[in-house]
Motif scaffolding. Structure first.
Motif, PDB file in Angstrom:
ATOM      1  N   GLU A  91      -7.297   5.721  24.745  1.00 41.27           N
ATOM      2  CA  GLU A  91      -8.549   5.038  24.432  1.00 41.27           C
ATOM      3  C   GLU A  91      -8.517   3.582  24.923  1.00 41.27           C
ATOM      4  N   ASP A  92      -7.383   2.921  24.759  1.00 44.72           N
ATOM      5  CA  ASP A  92      -7.244   1.547  25.245  1.00 44.72           C
ATOM      6  C   ASP A  92      -7.388   1.492  26.763  1.00 44.72           C
TER       7      ASP A  92
ATOM      8  N   LYS B  90      -9.022   3.609  28.644  1.00 41.10           N
ATOM      9  CA  LYS B  90     -10.431   3.861  28.981  1.00 41.10           C
ATOM     10  C   LYS B  90     -11.235   2.567  28.860  1.00 41.10           C
ATOM     11  N   GLY B  91     -10.969   1.814  27.795  1.00 41.33           N
ATOM     12  CA  GLY B  91     -11.652   0.534  27.618  1.00 41.33           C
ATOM     13  C   GLY B  91     -11.309  -0.443  28.725  1.00 41.33           C
TER      14      GLY B  91
ATOM     15  N   ARG C  58     -10.335   0.320  31.733  1.00 40.74           N
ATOM     16  CA  ARG C  58     -10.974   0.819  32.958  1.00 40.74           C
ATOM     17  C   ARG C  58     -12.430   0.367  33.006  1.00 40.74           C
ATOM     18  N   HIS C  59     -13.122   0.473  31.888  1.00 38.80           N
ATOM     19  CA  HIS C  59     -14.517   0.049  31.829  1.00 38.80           C
ATOM     20  C   HIS C  59     -14.646  -1.443  32.149  1.00 38.80           C
ATOM     21  N   ILE C  60     -13.777  -2.245  31.581  1.00 41.58           N
ATOM     22  CA  ILE C  60     -13.798  -3.698  31.831  1.00 41.58           C
ATOM     23  C   ILE C  60     -13.527  -3.986  33.301  1.00 41.58           C
TER      24      ILE C  60
ATOM     25  N   GLU D 185     -14.061  -2.035  35.829  1.00 41.23           N
ATOM     26  CA  GLU D 185     -15.222  -1.620  36.613  1.00 41.23           C
ATOM     27  C   GLU D 185     -16.324  -2.677  36.544  1.00 41.23           C
ATOM     28  N   GLU D 186     -16.496  -3.279  35.377  1.00 36.44           N
ATOM     29  CA  GLU D 186     -17.483  -4.354  35.246  1.00 36.44           C
ATOM     30  C   GLU D 186     -17.104  -5.545  36.125  1.00 36.44           C
ATOM     31  N   TYR D 187     -15.821  -5.919  36.107  1.00 30.49           N
ATOM     32  CA  TYR D 187     -15.366  -7.040  36.940  1.00 30.49           C
ATOM     33  C   TYR D 187     -15.520  -6.712  38.418  1.00 30.49           C
ATOM     34  N   GLN D 188     -15.290  -5.483  38.763  1.00 26.08           N
ATOM     35  CA  GLN D 188     -15.446  -5.070  40.160  1.00 26.08           C
ATOM     36  C   GLN D 188     -16.912  -5.225  40.580  1.00 26.08           C
TER      37      GLN D 188
END
Length: 76
Positions: free
Chosen positions: A45-46, A48-49, A51-53, A55-58
């Protein structure tokens, strides 16, 4: 005959004690596996979080690169 009976009783007690120890060990192993399972699920779960962050920075980096490209194209 009594001696043989006593030997059987002692053997049964030893078997019972060994079975109790094995049960105790099995419970400890099960508890450890449960703890490991919880840690793995939490880590997933950590990640996944994270990865989401990332992707946002990317996405932000791509937007900034586009802004810089647009800015240099208008200047040049």
């Amino acid at each position: 005959m009594v001696d043989k009976f006593q030997e059987v009783v002692e053997s049964a007690q030893q078997i019972s004690t060994a079975a109790q120890e094995q049960t105790k060990g099995a419970r400890q192993v099960a508890a450890s596996i449960g703890s490991i399972d919880h840690m793995v699920r939490t880590t997933v779960e950590d990640l996944k979080g994270l990865r989401h962050i990332l992707e946002e920075y990317q996405g932000i980096a791509a937007e900034l690169a586009q802004i810089l490209n647009d800015s240099s194209a208008t200047r040049g």
